[in-house]
Design a protein around this motif. Sequence first.
Motif, short mmCIF file in Angstrom:
data_model
loop_
_atom_site.label_atom_id
_atom_site.label_comp_id
_atom_site.label_asym_id
_atom_site.label_seq_id
_atom_site.Cartn_x
_atom_site.Cartn_y
_atom_site.Cartn_z
N VAL A 32 0.86 -1.18 0.00
CA VAL A 32 0.00 0.00 0.00
C VAL A 32 0.90 1.23 0.00
CG1 VAL A 32 -1.74 1.34 1.25
CG2 VAL A 32 -1.90 -1.16 1.17
N VAL A 33 0.60 2.17 -0.88
CA VAL A 33 1.39 3.39 -1.04
C VAL A 33 0.53 4.59 -0.69
CG1 VAL A 33 2.70 4.83 -2.66
CG2 VAL A 33 2.79 2.32 -2.84
N ALA A 34 1.07 5.47 0.17
CA ALA A 34 0.45 6.77 0.41
C ALA A 34 0.88 7.68 -0.73
CB ALA A 34 0.89 7.33 1.76
N VAL A 35 -0.07 8.13 -1.50
CA VAL A 35 0.24 8.84 -2.74
C VAL A 35 0.66 10.28 -2.46
CG1 VAL A 35 -0.69 9.58 -4.97
CG2 VAL A 35 -1.37 7.37 -4.00
N PHE A 68 1.32 7.01 -10.27
CA PHE A 68 1.45 7.53 -8.91
C PHE A 68 2.90 7.47 -8.45
CE2 PHE A 68 0.80 2.96 -8.25
CZ PHE A 68 1.79 2.65 -7.32
N ALA A 69 3.18 8.30 -7.45
CA ALA A 69 4.44 8.21 -6.70
C ALA A 69 4.10 8.49 -5.25
CB ALA A 69 5.46 9.22 -7.21
N GLY A 70 4.80 7.80 -4.34
CA GLY A 70 4.52 8.01 -2.93
C GLY A 70 5.41 7.16 -2.04
N ARG A 71 4.95 6.96 -0.81
CA ARG A 71 5.73 6.21 0.18
C ARG A 71 4.97 4.96 0.61
NH1 ARG A 71 6.11 11.66 1.48
NH2 ARG A 71 8.25 12.51 1.40
N ILE A 72 5.67 3.86 0.69
CA ILE A 72 5.05 2.61 1.12
C ILE A 72 4.66 2.71 2.59
CG2 ILE A 72 5.46 0.15 1.53
CD1 ILE A 72 7.17 0.11 -0.97
N VAL A 73 3.41 2.36 2.90
CA VAL A 73 2.94 2.41 4.29
C VAL A 73 2.54 1.04 4.81
CG1 VAL A 73 2.20 4.82 4.18
CG2 VAL A 73 0.60 3.01 3.51
N GLU A 74 2.46 0.05 3.92
CA GLU A 74 2.15 -1.31 4.36
C GLU A 74 2.71 -2.30 3.35
OE1 GLU A 74 -1.63 -4.26 5.46
OE2 GLU A 74 -2.00 -2.19 4.81
N VAL A 75 3.24 -3.41 3.88
CA VAL A 75 3.83 -4.46 3.04
C VAL A 75 3.11 -5.77 3.36
CG1 VAL A 75 5.92 -5.77 2.56
CG2 VAL A 75 6.05 -3.30 2.91
N ALA A 99 -6.07 9.10 -5.49
CA ALA A 99 -6.53 8.79 -4.14
C ALA A 99 -5.40 9.06 -3.17
CB ALA A 99 -6.98 7.33 -4.04
N THR A 100 -5.73 9.07 -1.89
CA THR A 100 -4.68 9.25 -0.89
C THR A 100 -3.84 7.99 -0.72
OG1 THR A 100 -6.24 8.62 0.85
CG2 THR A 100 -5.98 10.99 0.39
N HIS A 101 -4.43 6.83 -1.02
CA HIS A 101 -3.73 5.55 -0.88
C HIS A 101 -4.09 4.64 -2.05
CE1 HIS A 101 -3.85 7.17 3.21
NE2 HIS A 101 -2.80 6.41 3.49
N VAL A 102 -3.11 3.82 -2.46
CA VAL A 102 -3.35 2.86 -3.53
C VAL A 102 -2.65 1.56 -3.19
CG1 VAL A 102 -1.38 3.70 -4.90
CG2 VAL A 102 -3.25 2.48 -6.03
N MET A 103 -3.29 0.45 -3.48
CA MET A 103 -2.72 -0.88 -3.25
C MET A 103 -2.39 -1.51 -4.59
SD MET A 103 -3.62 -4.29 -3.55
CE MET A 103 -5.41 -4.31 -3.42
N VAL A 104 -1.15 -2.02 -4.72
CA VAL A 104 -0.72 -2.64 -5.98
C VAL A 104 0.19 -3.82 -5.68
CG1 VAL A 104 -0.85 -0.52 -7.36
CG2 VAL A 104 1.27 -1.08 -6.16
N PRO A 105 0.33 -4.75 -6.63
CA PRO A 105 1.36 -5.77 -6.51
C PRO A 105 2.73 -5.12 -6.43
CG PRO A 105 -0.20 -6.35 -8.23
CD PRO A 105 -0.50 -4.94 -7.83
N VAL A 106 3.63 -5.71 -5.68
CA VAL A 106 4.94 -5.10 -5.47
C VAL A 106 5.73 -4.96 -6.76
CG1 VAL A 106 6.13 -7.28 -4.97
CG2 VAL A 106 6.99 -5.11 -3.97
N ASP A 107 5.43 -5.80 -7.77
CA ASP A 107 6.17 -5.68 -9.02
C ASP A 107 5.65 -4.55 -9.91
OD1 ASP A 107 3.80 -6.83 -9.88
OD2 ASP A 107 4.72 -8.63 -10.73
#
Length: 306
Positions: A32-35, A68-75, A99-107
């Motif tokens: 999960v990335v905080a955008v 998007f670009a941001g910081r990882i907040v959950e792994v 969005a404020t947060h986005v979930m994506v596959p790590v790849d």
Amino acid sequence: MARAVQFDRYGGIEELKVVEVPTPTAGPGQVVVAVVAAGINPGEAYIRSGVFREQWPATFPSGEGSDFAGRIVEVGDGVGGVEVGDEVLGFTEHRASHATHVMVPVDQVTPKPAGLDWDVAGALYVAGTTAFATLRAVEANAGDTVVVSGAAGGVGSIAVQLLRARGAEVIGIASAANHDWLRKVGVTPVAYGDGLIERLRAAAPKGVDAFIDTFGADYVDIAVELGVPIERIDTIINFAAVEKYGVKGDGNAAAGTIDVLTELADLAAAGTLEVPIAGAYPLDKVQEAYRELEQRHTRGKIVLRP
């Protein structure tokens, strides 16, 4: 709760709204990335308006956004190589980055190079990989003369620079307001409008080897009239011309990989590739952001800053 842009039906920019949604959680292999920044693109406007409802139908309520670009907040479980707090850029295939947060596959994320501007990082995926695909489609090489329509737009501004880096001679179709910038990056500018074919012939007296259309309108017709080989014409928007002439229609889908994004990010961080940012808006001003985008006169990219 997170916040995200959504629309409930096809229509104009007035359909866009920002709503509260559950904060996404990371499953196995996901992050999960905080955008921090997310680019907006013409294709999203066409999807929302219903123009592309046959090719890419929306399911309502629909989110939007790929870059998007941001910081990882959950792994999630099984994820290696990244940690909470890492700065990344990437893409989602589920219309969810505005969005404020986005979930994506790590790849689907790659490390943000140190010093790379957040707005550039957040706007790079769709436009950058689309530009990369157009060069590959027309087989651009050193010494070729290549014309690019919409040469100062989000895709065009990147394509012309990648072409110059390959050693091509580039003629960019753009408004007079963008001619100085095009000259700065080594491109011969030509104004659009009446008399365009004559101006292009004057700018390329030995002929045009390839043509990249990032704008639409009648530019494929113009390329054909100039005698450009059909197999060396690519349009990212005029699908009717693809059917009519048999030209190529390669865009983001033809090069939208994390490896290409990583390469483009490195070029931008090194200063080899300039990605102009035409405007940046807070998430709540998403309608204003798209109003500017849909005027189709911006230089470079527009981003949202959630």
